[in-house]
Design an enzyme around this catalytic site. Structure first.
Site, PDB file in Angstrom:
ATOM      1  N   ASP A  23       0.858  -1.179   0.000  1.00  0.00           N
ATOM      2  CA  ASP A  23       0.000   0.000   0.000  1.00  0.00           C
ATOM      3  C   ASP A  23       0.897   1.233   0.000  1.00  0.00           C
ATOM      4  OD1 ASP A  23      -2.937   0.939   0.655  1.00  0.00           O
ATOM      5  OD2 ASP A  23      -1.629   2.080   2.003  1.00  0.00           O
ATOM      6  N   ILE A  24       0.543   2.223  -0.798  1.00  0.00           N
ATOM      7  CA  ILE A  24       1.315   3.469  -0.831  1.00  0.00           C
ATOM      8  C   ILE A  24       0.964   4.280   0.416  1.00  0.00           C
ATOM      9  CG2 ILE A  24       1.800   5.578  -2.113  1.00  0.00           C
ATOM     10  CD1 ILE A  24       0.874   4.037  -4.646  1.00  0.00           C
ATOM     11  N   GLU A  47      -4.911   2.103  -3.938  1.00  0.00           N
ATOM     12  CA  GLU A  47      -3.457   2.272  -3.976  1.00  0.00           C
ATOM     13  C   GLU A  47      -2.747   1.028  -3.464  1.00  0.00           C
ATOM     14  OE1 GLU A  47      -4.621   3.807   0.104  1.00  0.00           O
ATOM     15  OE2 GLU A  47      -5.465   4.019  -1.883  1.00  0.00           O
TER      16      GLU A  47
END
Length: 134
Positions: A5-6, A49
């Site tokens: 995950d960003i 994301e």
């Protein structure tokens, strides 16, 4: 399996705009494709994301080393992220799990565990990974 995950991506989109957010996602996806080299491996966007990487026939050490390589290479892209709470560049958090199919009751179990590991990495400060084996 790796789920990543960003970190602080909502802040990124709010600051730089959705077109920049899309470009960031594309840049990260392209980098993942250069890191994940085996034809049997699968990379997919899993959510807004989030990405998931399925790595058949990968042992614990290999999964952890690859996860750390991915984390470092994404950070080394030096994508500016001045509204991140941890870095001036885009970073990622990773959940990693290796699975012995004899211990697995369903595919959803592996997804749940890798997702829990991802959120443990995020809750422990982000820009890190959490590993477990089942």
């Amino acid at each position: 399996m790796i789920m990543l995950d960003i970190d602080y991506f909502k802040n990124y989109n709010d600051t730089y705009g959705h077109l920049a957010g899309d470009k960031c996602l594309i840049t990260i996806a392209c980098k993942l494709k250069t890191i994940i080299e085996r034809g049997s491996d699968i990379i997919a966007r899993y959510g807004g994301e989030e990405f998931i990487i399925i790595l058949p026939d990968t042992d614990e050490e290999g999964a952890q080393l690859l996860g750390e390589r991915i984390r470092k290479e994404i950070e080394s892209l030096a994508i500016p992220h001045f509204t991140s709470n941890i870095s001036e560049f885009v970073t990622i958090s990773l959940g990693i799990v290796t699975v012995n199919s004899n211990n697995l009751t369903s595919q959803e179990d592996a997804l749940q565990i890798v997702d829990e590991n991802l959120y443990r990495a995020k809750n422990s400060g982000r820009n890190s990974s959490v590993f477990s084996s089942i």
